[in-house]
Scaffold this active site. Sequence first.
Site, PDB file in Angstrom:
ATOM      1  N   GLY A   1      51.377 -38.747  12.622  1.00 17.82           N
ATOM      2  CA  GLY A   1      50.092 -38.985  13.274  1.00 17.82           C
ATOM      3  C   GLY A   1      49.020 -37.971  12.908  1.00 17.82           C
ATOM      4  O   GLY A   1      47.942 -37.964  13.496  1.00 17.82           O
TER       5      GLY A   1
ATOM      6  N   GLY B   1      37.985 -28.973  16.666  1.00 20.80           N
ATOM      7  CA  GLY B   1      38.613 -29.341  17.940  1.00 20.80           C
ATOM      8  C   GLY B   1      38.335 -28.390  19.076  1.00 20.80           C
ATOM      9  O   GLY B   1      37.190 -28.165  19.469  1.00 20.80           O
TER      10      GLY B   1
ATOM     11  N   GLU C   1      45.404 -40.430   8.837  1.00 21.68           N
ATOM     12  CA  GLU C   1      45.111 -41.850   9.036  1.00 21.68           C
ATOM     13  C   GLU C   1      45.843 -42.691   7.990  1.00 21.68           C
ATOM     14  O   GLU C   1      46.325 -42.168   6.978  1.00 21.68           O
ATOM     15  CB  GLU C   1      43.601 -42.085   8.920  1.00 21.68           C
ATOM     16  CG  GLU C   1      42.751 -41.310   9.901  1.00 21.68           C
ATOM     17  CD  GLU C   1      42.891 -41.814  11.323  1.00 21.68           C
ATOM     18  OE1 GLU C   1      43.363 -42.958  11.511  1.00 21.68           O
ATOM     19  OE2 GLU C   1      42.529 -41.075  12.257  1.00 21.68           O
TER      20      GLU C   1
ATOM     21  N   GLU D   1      30.050 -29.041  20.218  1.00 20.37           N
ATOM     22  CA  GLU D   1      31.146 -28.128  19.926  1.00 20.37           C
ATOM     23  C   GLU D   1      32.362 -28.855  19.343  1.00 20.37           C
ATOM     24  O   GLU D   1      33.064 -28.337  18.464  1.00 20.37           O
ATOM     25  CB  GLU D   1      31.561 -27.371  21.181  1.00 20.37           C
ATOM     26  CG  GLU D   1      32.626 -26.317  20.967  1.00 20.37           C
ATOM     27  CD  GLU D   1      32.146 -25.181  20.077  1.00 20.37           C
ATOM     28  OE1 GLU D   1      32.737 -24.992  18.989  1.00 20.37           O
ATOM     29  OE2 GLU D   1      31.187 -24.500  20.458  1.00 20.37           O
TER      30      GLU D   1
ATOM     31  N   LYS E   1      30.633 -35.363  13.706  1.00 20.18           N
ATOM     32  CA  LYS E   1      30.207 -34.467  12.617  1.00 20.18           C
ATOM     33  C   LYS E   1      29.524 -35.224  11.486  1.00 20.18           C
ATOM     34  O   LYS E   1      28.606 -34.708  10.839  1.00 20.18           O
ATOM     35  CB  LYS E   1      31.374 -33.650  12.076  1.00 20.18           C
ATOM     36  CG  LYS E   1      32.473 -34.416  11.368  1.00 20.18           C
ATOM     37  CD  LYS E   1      33.641 -34.601  12.267  1.00 20.18           C
ATOM     38  CE  LYS E   1      34.793 -35.333  11.599  1.00 20.18           C
ATOM     39  NZ  LYS E   1      35.891 -35.582  12.579  1.00 20.18           N
TER      40      LYS E   1
ATOM     41  N   ILE F   1      38.683 -25.200  19.193  1.00 21.65           N
ATOM     42  CA  ILE F   1      38.288 -23.836  18.839  1.00 21.65           C
ATOM     43  C   ILE F   1      36.804 -23.638  19.152  1.00 21.65           C
ATOM     44  O   ILE F   1      35.954 -24.353  18.617  1.00 21.65           O
ATOM     45  CB  ILE F   1      38.534 -23.555  17.350  1.00 21.65           C
ATOM     46  CG1 ILE F   1      40.005 -23.794  16.989  1.00 21.65           C
ATOM     47  CG2 ILE F   1      38.132 -22.128  17.002  1.00 21.65           C
ATOM     48  CD1 ILE F   1      40.282 -23.712  15.505  1.00 21.65           C
TER      49      ILE F   1
ATOM     50  N   LYS G   1      31.762 -30.779   8.254  1.00 24.79           N
ATOM     51  CA  LYS G   1      31.897 -29.620   9.141  1.00 24.79           C
ATOM     52  C   LYS G   1      31.290 -28.372   8.512  1.00 24.79           C
ATOM     53  O   LYS G   1      30.652 -27.561   9.204  1.00 24.79           O
ATOM     54  CB  LYS G   1      33.374 -29.398   9.468  1.00 24.79           C
ATOM     55  CG  LYS G   1      33.991 -30.528  10.281  1.00 24.79           C
ATOM     56  CD  LYS G   1      35.504 -30.393  10.393  1.00 24.79           C
ATOM     57  CE  LYS G   1      36.106 -31.533  11.193  1.00 24.79           C
ATOM     58  NZ  LYS G   1      37.588 -31.465  11.239  1.00 24.79           N
TER      59      LYS G   1
END
Length: 442
Positions: free
Chosen positions: A192, A139, A195, A134, A110, A141, A210
């Site tokens: 997790g 993710g 980061e 995509e 992105k 979706i 995005k």
Amino acid sequence: MSKTNGEKRIRVALLGCGVVGSAVARMLIESADDLRSRIGAPVELVGIAVRRLAKDRTDLPVPADLFTTDAAELVTRADIVVEVIGGIEPARSLLLSAMKHGASVVTANKALLAEDGPTLYAAADAAGVDLYFEAAVAGAIPILRPMRESLAGDDVRKVLGIVNGTTNFVLDKMDTTGAGFEETVAQAQALGYAEADPTADVEGFDAAAKAALLASLAFHTRVTGADVFREGISDVTAADIAAAKAMDCVVKLLAICERTTGADGIEGVSVRVHPAMIPRTHPLASVRDAYNAVFVEARAAGQLMFYGRGAGGDPTASAVLGDLVAIARHQVAGGRGPGESAYADLPILDVGQSLTRYHLSLDVEDRPGVLAQVAQAFADTDVSIETVRQHIRTNAGTGAKRANLVIVTHTATEAALAATVDALSETDCVAEVVSVMRVEGA
């Protein structure tokens, strides 16, 4: 395509073998028979570009001789190149080289698309290949392909989304547990979801990239990451969360893309990312943990909502494989998917022209005339007040009383609200403008 024993095969090169890349490689190998049936030709993984060959990857069902550090050579011998390394360079150079050599591209990048998407589109057109992405937004979706294909005949007016799982997890936990920002970020890191350096997420950079992609597709206009107004969630406090609860709202980091008319009467595109209060009755309010959701309003289709897992190896790999299958079918049957659609070329509106409601918390003196002074500051800047709540508190040591004024406005421009805040800051009865938060979806 290459031929092996007279049979056409789709050669796939994979750039990157991290969390997403490993999931893509595994799915390519384990679903080979199904992919062959769906595409009409077998898929051959011809190489995986990595930075370090010595790393232990024995858990992957991939022959060791497929790993290479020579990504530049690998992209010249593939029909489809899948890029999941991220960043601007060397990803951009590798993808341009791949397309120049006749390969179609699937990318989850992105940041690159938001910064230099037109260059990639132009290269794809020049080479007569596909560029699919995509996995770059939300993710698993399926949102980008519906935007550029399923809704291609409609008039999209607004896209409102939760597109970053880390920030949604943090804000959701602050709402449900009452914990503070830093404590909740630490929890997200332990699980997790964040980061070690969460800046790209919590400061809104990831969501802004995005949002640029969503706006470009929705409004047929080139929008870059630099065009997006951005505020992160690092300044959101437990008091802000409590104030939202008092209004029966929740706080979410929203990507808001609108085709609208600015204060000067010119129609354009407004794209912004910032935390906002939304009513608990709004569909996006129920999006919990690290999930994502995108709410689309189109003239004919009405209101649509896309919801699911917005990150992670397997969900993102699912989106990558969906693009790969679509491109491979084009290569078997002939033809290409849609390219860039930027014909509308609408102006990008300054954030000062965007319209929304606002929630303000003010620390003021508790004496007669204060409310009148505050109301005058709003009137002078043409911002209308919808509701006012006052809470009195007493200093335990001195007995002095102060008041907290909570004000919710009617719809106003960002510029007018900024002028109001400046005016309030200069009013002698206002000690501090404690917080300002937008109110959306109501």
